[in-house]
Design a protein around this motif. Sequence first.
Motif, short mmCIF file in Angstrom:
data_model
loop_
_atom_site.label_atom_id
_atom_site.label_comp_id
_atom_site.label_asym_id
_atom_site.label_seq_id
_atom_site.Cartn_x
_atom_site.Cartn_y
_atom_site.Cartn_z
N GLU A 42 0.87 -1.14 -0.07
CA GLU A 42 0.01 0.06 0.06
C GLU A 42 0.81 1.15 0.02
O GLU A 42 1.73 1.26 0.85
N THR A 43 0.80 1.98 -1.01
CA THR A 43 1.62 3.38 -0.97
C THR A 43 0.87 4.52 -0.52
O THR A 43 1.59 5.71 -0.54
N GLY A 44 -0.44 4.43 -0.15
CA GLY A 44 -1.11 5.36 0.40
C GLY A 44 -1.66 6.60 -0.63
O GLY A 44 -2.02 7.45 -0.16
N THR A 45 -1.31 6.09 -1.97
CA THR A 45 -2.09 6.99 -3.11
C THR A 45 -2.90 6.25 -3.71
O THR A 45 -3.18 5.02 -3.85
N GLU A 46 -3.76 7.20 -4.31
CA GLU A 46 -5.07 6.44 -5.18
C GLU A 46 -4.39 5.96 -6.39
O GLU A 46 -3.45 6.49 -7.08
N SER A 47 -5.19 4.74 -6.78
CA SER A 47 -4.46 4.22 -8.16
C SER A 47 -4.87 4.99 -9.61
O SER A 47 -6.03 5.66 -9.49
N TYR A 48 -4.03 5.41 -10.23
CA TYR A 48 -3.98 6.14 -11.41
C TYR A 48 -4.79 5.27 -12.38
O TYR A 48 -5.99 6.17 -13.07
#
Length: 65
Positions: A42-48
């Motif tokens: 989990e990167t903590g960003t929304e999936s592009y």
Amino acid sequence: MTLTPAWPTGHCSVNTEWASFTDPRLCAAIVDRLTFGGNIIETGTESYRLAQTRARVTAQHPATG
């Protein structure tokens, strides 16, 4: 082998030259088999890709009020 989901229909195809899996349960079983024991990062960003798909679907089917 490349799995290519076509959203939002639930259709999953494996390199169209080989086969096409239209059964959602079969597709889910294949994905489960391929990802079993994998690590989720989990990167903590929304999936592009998710954001682009949502934008495309919204543009194709605008909500009517």
